[in-house]
Design a protein around this motif. Structure first.
Motif, PDB file in Angstrom:
ATOM      1  N   UNK A 291      12.942  -3.886   2.867  1.00  0.00           N
ATOM      2  CA  UNK A 291      11.965  -4.260   3.885  1.00  0.00           C
ATOM      3  C   UNK A 291      11.301  -5.574   3.534  1.00  0.00           C
TER       4      UNK A 291
ATOM      5  N   UNK B  75       4.931   6.316   4.243  1.00  0.00           N
ATOM      6  CA  UNK B  75       4.572   7.570   4.931  1.00  0.00           C
ATOM      7  C   UNK B  75       5.816   8.451   5.012  1.00  0.00           C
ATOM      8  N   UNK B  76       6.940   7.831   5.346  1.00  0.00           N
ATOM      9  CA  UNK B  76       8.194   8.576   5.373  1.00  0.00           C
ATOM     10  C   UNK B  76       8.511   9.178   4.018  1.00  0.00           C
TER      11      UNK B  76
ATOM     12  N   UNK C 248       4.092  -5.791   4.767  1.00  0.00           N
ATOM     13  CA  UNK C 248       3.032  -4.794   4.542  1.00  0.00           C
ATOM     14  C   UNK C 248       3.079  -3.621   5.515  1.00  0.00           C
ATOM     15  N   UNK C 249       3.260  -3.898   6.807  1.00  0.00           N
ATOM     16  CA  UNK C 249       3.209  -2.799   7.764  1.00  0.00           C
ATOM     17  C   UNK C 249       4.448  -1.926   7.674  1.00  0.00           C
ATOM     18  N   UNK C 250       5.592  -2.551   7.539  1.00  0.00           N
ATOM     19  CA  UNK C 250       6.823  -1.770   7.420  1.00  0.00           C
ATOM     20  C   UNK C 250       6.792  -0.891   6.174  1.00  0.00           C
TER      21      UNK C 250
ATOM     22  N   UNK D   4       0.869  -1.183   0.000  1.00  0.00           N
ATOM     23  CA  UNK D   4       0.000   0.000   0.000  1.00  0.00           C
ATOM     24  C   UNK D   4       0.904   1.231   0.000  1.00  0.00           C
TER      25      UNK D   4
ATOM     26  N   UNK E 138       4.183   0.379   4.727  1.00  0.00           N
ATOM     27  CA  UNK E 138       3.278   1.515   4.929  1.00  0.00           C
ATOM     28  C   UNK E 138       3.999   2.633   5.674  1.00  0.00           C
ATOM     29  N   UNK E 139       4.688   2.249   6.742  1.00  0.00           N
ATOM     30  CA  UNK E 139       5.429   3.262   7.499  1.00  0.00           C
ATOM     31  C   UNK E 139       6.482   3.912   6.610  1.00  0.00           C
ATOM     32  N   UNK E 140       7.171   3.087   5.831  1.00  0.00           N
ATOM     33  CA  UNK E 140       8.214   3.637   4.963  1.00  0.00           C
ATOM     34  C   UNK E 140       7.625   4.579   3.921  1.00  0.00           C
TER      35      UNK E 140
ATOM     36  N   UNK F  94      14.576   1.423  -0.473  1.00  0.00           N
ATOM     37  CA  UNK F  94      13.803   1.284   0.766  1.00  0.00           C
ATOM     38  C   UNK F  94      12.925   0.031   0.772  1.00  0.00           C
TER      39      UNK F  94
END
Lengths: 437, 293, 320
Positions: free
Chosen positions: B94, B106-107, B98-100, B38, B102-104, B90
């Motif tokens: 990872x 956002x960064x 999926x969660x990592x 995502x 998303x955070x990435x 990036x």
């Protein structure tokens, strides 16, 4: 392109340099400066007077912020060349609020407790003003805004918040309603942003046009998150004589362009607030349809035939050409109808500080400064007030000035009517002077 | 204005909206479909497309159409290259968790947005349309360029469909989407496919932005709105389903225009966002999709 | 965790609170004010951490719970002239109710869907603050009148405009939050939360009703976030829709990740570091949010456990 870290450092250097020059000039000019003001503690200190400028350098208010910065720099330079304030050099400290109320409140705290400035000033966007004002009041930090909103005069804020450099919306719209009703028409449709600034327009203009025997046929609020506008235009009733529009934010040019696509030459009279086109070049393609429409202007963007010497001087000092754009870049159009407020506000601050014999910045000094500003009643047109004369009401902390109605002719704005100050006066709704400090 | 013309105008506006949304959401959907990532930074690729288009047109100053053509070529390529680099530097590291990711992303959203602020500035910038003409209907006028946008979007979608459905590139992509491990076993360089898909996804957003930027302005904060709308579309259409995405984009684009005729637009937005959240909860395969999330 | 480790952990938590108490006498004025704000925001992030750090559910919509507390407390003071304690309780209750309702719906999803669903709900909440502008005045917001911000507790007058009072109220809220979370984490529920984070199907097989436990975690998380929002508005006197934007949901995530998800003090450390990093960076560049982006990327690439998480892993095993 905006300032990179490197440039920012340069700017700090420039600012300190400015203060230095001011100090030298100040020493010589102190004795002769500003006759007529009682000085209790004349130049008791040669420490600079430090003003914190809460600037919309980033976020949706950035186009305004850039020009507020330039005007302030020019006015501060002038004040320093004249010997500063009470013989003390003026130094401007800038913090970016990101056009966000939370960061705005933090910036006020930073000014009050870290930079330890003597007063803060320069905020435009209403939500930042309202978000910051409680912190300013509690930290007992004078907060002199250049915002045009009715929030100050409404009495909702506090003793430390004043607006002496620009007229508020309520006064602006009520002073122009009679002209609109008798020259453009009485059946009005209003398009405005669906948040508080737009609601002020809606409420006060509706009331003012009703008082002229006119009526508002339709209110069309546009949500603040909107980026396309055409689909709102069908709601404009065909019986509309006058379309009243005011829009702010990054989407203003889209709004005006789409208005033109919709109407073409077959349009009602259009009366807009220049906010819909601040910092936008009138010569942008597709804006030709604006020919013959009218705008409110706080201060005429294009140098008028009867331009005053003061406007000429102000324009040159700030670096704006006769078309209202930067002298360095014809595409960099100013926010001419608002930014004069920073210039005039700085001179009001100077006047009130000198009147109160502002000293080392103690709480008592700041209160005396506020009281001195509240005691001011009028400002004459002149170099310090190039937009024109103003009446100041200390009870509601609000200035009242002349408004201009301009017509687009051959791609430029020509003033066709200038209101009197009295046209925009209303009954005060509050009395800040009765509030405690 | 009478109801008929009113509806007609709302439909035209809806089509323009749907066209842009189709392209933007398709990029998001493609990335999710193939990579199961995502991409929250998707809106920023859209913004970058607009900003680069402004930059190109302001340098190529011969005729608006020349500048625009140059922008249409350069902006998506540049955005694709940036996305490619982001994927390699990036997301790949990872392992597409999926969660990592998303955070990435956002960064990445912040990094791209703030870089645009640094190098492009905080002002909205207009881009001149390659050609401008106004169509006068009996009841109102309309920008001819907007209709061109719709046509161009359809053309691009057709090309995309052809590539995905009929070419070897598309086959490789679909194989990777279907089962990455098996694809790898059959000698498909899954890693390179991922990076390319991520870049292509971003390029769709960039193309959409170049098409729309003569109508709206380039601004460094313009990415959030298309991101949220694309999310809505992709979810309604079923995450990863390309056909569903296109149907949903047309539905959302048209209804967005028409609903706001009857209701407050803010209320309409609230209703559609809420609807989408509920669809995701109660019908996670989307209204049109068949694939499981 | 052994008894001795637990004693050490409790002592450390008490020491942190004691240090924060003493700091108010040492800090220069600006940092004193900033610390007040940081402690309130840390409560928000700690609430977030209950769901993300301990239960493993990544929400992208916690701004709606913060805003629920903010608006419930702010609007009742502004429109109904309720007293501060009552308004605070209302804010907390609003958080509990909204997180219960959202939880019942959103917890039917997991993983990526959960993130998007919470983000969508939060977007609806944000739009609602704009839509009901008659009461909220939308993005312009409202200022609480000064008179409404003092109250009596058992005959003692409390004035929220006083910075010393404010600091200590924020500290009390933080201490209470730490105590609550410590209690929850070391209860059976807490162990179940962590079990869900590590392996939900297995937890389910062991006979736990994982839905009910996750719902409990979300309600605790949302309620604490709302308490932070309620405190924020009562202490700083401004309510506006900016606090409901997605930016604030991301902030909670950022603080938690930076400090260390699943560590009790991580969110406080994260909030503290981010506040100062951004405050200092803003003196040098307009693009200070760039830092936030870079921090997120670096964390997720190299330090997925955050600062305190890494310390716990490498050196101090008993870190709470």
């Amino acid at each position: 392109m905006k300032k990179t870290p490197k440039e920012r450092k340069l700017q700090i250097t420039r600012r300190s340099a400015l203060a230095g020059i001011g100090a030298v000039a100040g020493a010589g000019a102190a004795a002769s400066a500003a006759p007529g003001f009682v000085r209790y503690a004349q130049a008791a200190s040669s420490e600079p007077i430090r003003l914190g400028m809460q600037l919309h350098r980033t976020g949706i208010g950035a186009s305004y912020g850039r020009w507020y910065d330039r005007v302030t720099t020019a006015a501060a330079k002038l004040i320093n060349e004249d010997g500063g304030i009470n013989g003390r050099p003026l130094e401007i400290v800038i913090e970016d609020d990101g056009t966000d109320p939370k960061r705005g409140a933090e910036v006020v705290e930073k000014f009050a407790t870290q930079h330890k400035v003597d007063a803060t000033f320069g905020t435009l966007f209403s939500h930042v003003v309202i978000g910051s004002s409680p912190r300013a009041g509690e930290l007992k930090m004078p907060y002199i805004v250049v915002s045009e909103g009715h929030h100050v005069a409404s009495g909702r804020l506090n003793r430390y918040v004043l607006q002496p450099g620009i007229t508020d919306v309520k006064s602006q719209v009520s002073s122009m309603a009679p002209w609109v009703a008798s020259n453009l028409g009485k059946k009005v449709t209003m398009i405005y942003p669906d948040f508080a600034f737009g609601h002020d327009h809606r409420d006060y203009f509706s009331a003012a046009i009703a008082a002229q025997g006119g009526e508002v046929l339709e209110l069309i609020p546009i949500p603040p998150t909107e980026s396309s506008f055409t689909r709102y235009f069908p709601r404009i009733p065909s019986a509309t004589d006058v379309l009243y529009h005011v829009m702010v934010g990054p989407g203003v040019l889209t709004f005006v362009k789409e208005l033109g696509q919709h109407f073409g030459s077959n349009r009602p009279e259009i009366f807009g607030f220049i906010d819909s086109l601040e910092a936008v070049d009138l010569a942008t393609p597709q804006l030709e349809f604006l020919e013959g429409t009218h705008f409110w202007e706080g201060n005429p963007r294009y140098a008028q035939a009867n331009q005053s010497a003061h406007d000429k001087f102000y324009r040159e000092s700030v670096g704006v050409d006769d078309n209202g754009a930067s002298v360095n870049d014809a595409k960099d159009v100013s926010t001419y109808s608002h930014m004069f407020g920073c210039w005039e506000t700085l001179f009001v601050i100077k006047q009130a500080m000198e009147l109160s014999g502002y000293g080392d910045g103690s709480a008592a000094d700041k209160q005396a400064f506020i009281e001195a500003m509240e005691s001011l009643e009028s400002f004459d047109e002149g170099r310090d007030h190039p937009q024109g004369a103003k009446i100041f009401n200390g009870k509601i902390h609000q200035a009242f000035g002349h408004q201009n109605i301009s017509r687009v002719e051959n791609g430029r704005l020509n003033v066709v009517h200038r209101t009197s100050i009295e046209d925009g006066m209303y009954e005060p709704e509050a009395d800040y002077t009765q509030m405690s400090f | 204005m009478d109801f008929g013309p009113f509806l007609f105008l709302a439909t035209l506006e809806g089509l323009v909206q749907a066209a842009v949304l189709c392209l933007t959401a398709l990029g998001l959907s493609l990335v999710f479909g193939v990579m199961r990532v995502v991409n929250v930074a998707h809106g920023e690729f859209y913004m970058l497309g607009a900003v680069i288009a402004w930059w190109v047109t302001s340098i190529v100053g011969i005729h608006p159409a020349v500048g625009f053509a140059a922008a249409l070529a350069i902006a998506p390529l540049a955005v694709g290259a940036i996305a490619f680099a982001g994927e390699r530097l990036i997301l790949k590291r990872l392992d597409y968790n999926p969660e990592a990711t998303i955070v990435a992303t956002i960064g990445m959203l912040y990094v791209i947005q703030q870089m645009a602020l640094l190098f492009f500035g905080p002002d909205p910038r207009p881009v001149e349309a390659p050609f401008y003409f106004r169509i006068q209907f009996p009841w109102f006028g309309y920008s001819g360029y907007k209709l061109i946008v719709v046509a161009a979007a359809i053309a691009i979608l057709l090309i995309a469909w052809f590539v995905i459905a009929k070419t070897r590139i598309g086959l490789v992509m679909r194989a990777t989407q279907f089962d990455g491990d098996t694809a790898q076993a059959f000698g498909i360089p899954v890693n390179r496919v991922y990076a390319s898909v991520f870049a292509v996804g971003a390029m769709f957003a960039a193309v959409a932005a170049v098409l729309i930027v003569p109508i709206r302005q380039a601004h460094y904060l313009m990415g959030l709105d298309p991101l949220l709308l694309s999310f809505i579309v992709v979810i309604l259409g079923g995450l990863g389903s390309i056909r569903g995405t296109i149907v949903a984009a047309i539905l959302i684009g048209l209804s967005d225009g028409i609903i706001s005729v009857f209701f407050s637009p803010t209320l309409a937005k609230m209703a559609s966002t809420l609807l989408v959240a509920l669809v995701l909860v109660f019908r996670p395969q989307g209204l049109f999709g068949r694939e499981e999330l | 965790m052994s008894g001795a480790d637990r004693t050490k952990a409790v002592l450390l938590l008490c020491a942190v609170i004691a240090v924060l108490f003493v700091l108010q006498f040492l800090l220069p004025e600006y940092h004193h004010l900033s610390m007040t704000r940081i402690m309130v925001l840390a409560v928000f992030a700690m609430g977030y951490n209950v769901l993300f750090g301990y239960t493993g559910l990544l929400s992208l919509g916690h701004a709606m719970f913060f805003a629920a507390g903010l608006y419930a407390a702010g609007l009742t003071v502004y429109h109904l002239e309720w007293s501060v304690p009552l308004a605070f309780a209302t804010g907390v209750a609003a958080g509990a109710v909204s997180s219960l309702v959202i939880g019942v719906v959103a917890l039917r999803t997991t993983g990526v869907s959960f993130m998007i669903v919470t983000m969508m709900f939060a977007q609806v909440a944000y739009l609602a603050t704009l839509y009901f502008t008659t009461y909220t005045r939308g993005d312009e917001g409202l200022v609480l009148p000064t008179a409404a911000r003092s109250f009596d507790v058992f005959g003692v007058a409390v004035d929220l405009t006083n910075p010393v009072v404010r600091y200590n109220i924020a500290l009390a809220l933080l201490a209470a939050t730490i105590a609550i979370i410590y209690k929850v984490v070391h209860s059976e529920t807490g162990r179940a939360l962590i079990a869900i984070r590590e392996n939900e199907p297995r937890t389910q097989m062991l006979g736990y009703n994982t839905f009910a436990i996750k719902l409990k975690a979300l309600v605790i998380s949302g309620t604490l976030s709302a308490a932070s929002g309620a405190a924020y508005v009562l202490l700083f006197a401004y309510v506006g829709s900016t606090f409901a934007t997605i930016q604030y949901s991301i902030d909670a995530l950022l603080y938690t990740l930076l400090g260390g998800a699943g560590t009790l003090l991580g969110p406080l450390a994260g909030a503290l570091m981010m506040f100062y990093v951004i405050d200092i960076a803003s003196e040098y560049t307009v693009a200070y949010l760039l830092i936030a982006g870079l921090v997120l990327i670096v964390l997720v690439l190299f330090f997925q456990k955050g600062v305190l998480g890494t310390i716990r892993e490498r050196w101090i095993r008993w870190l709470p």
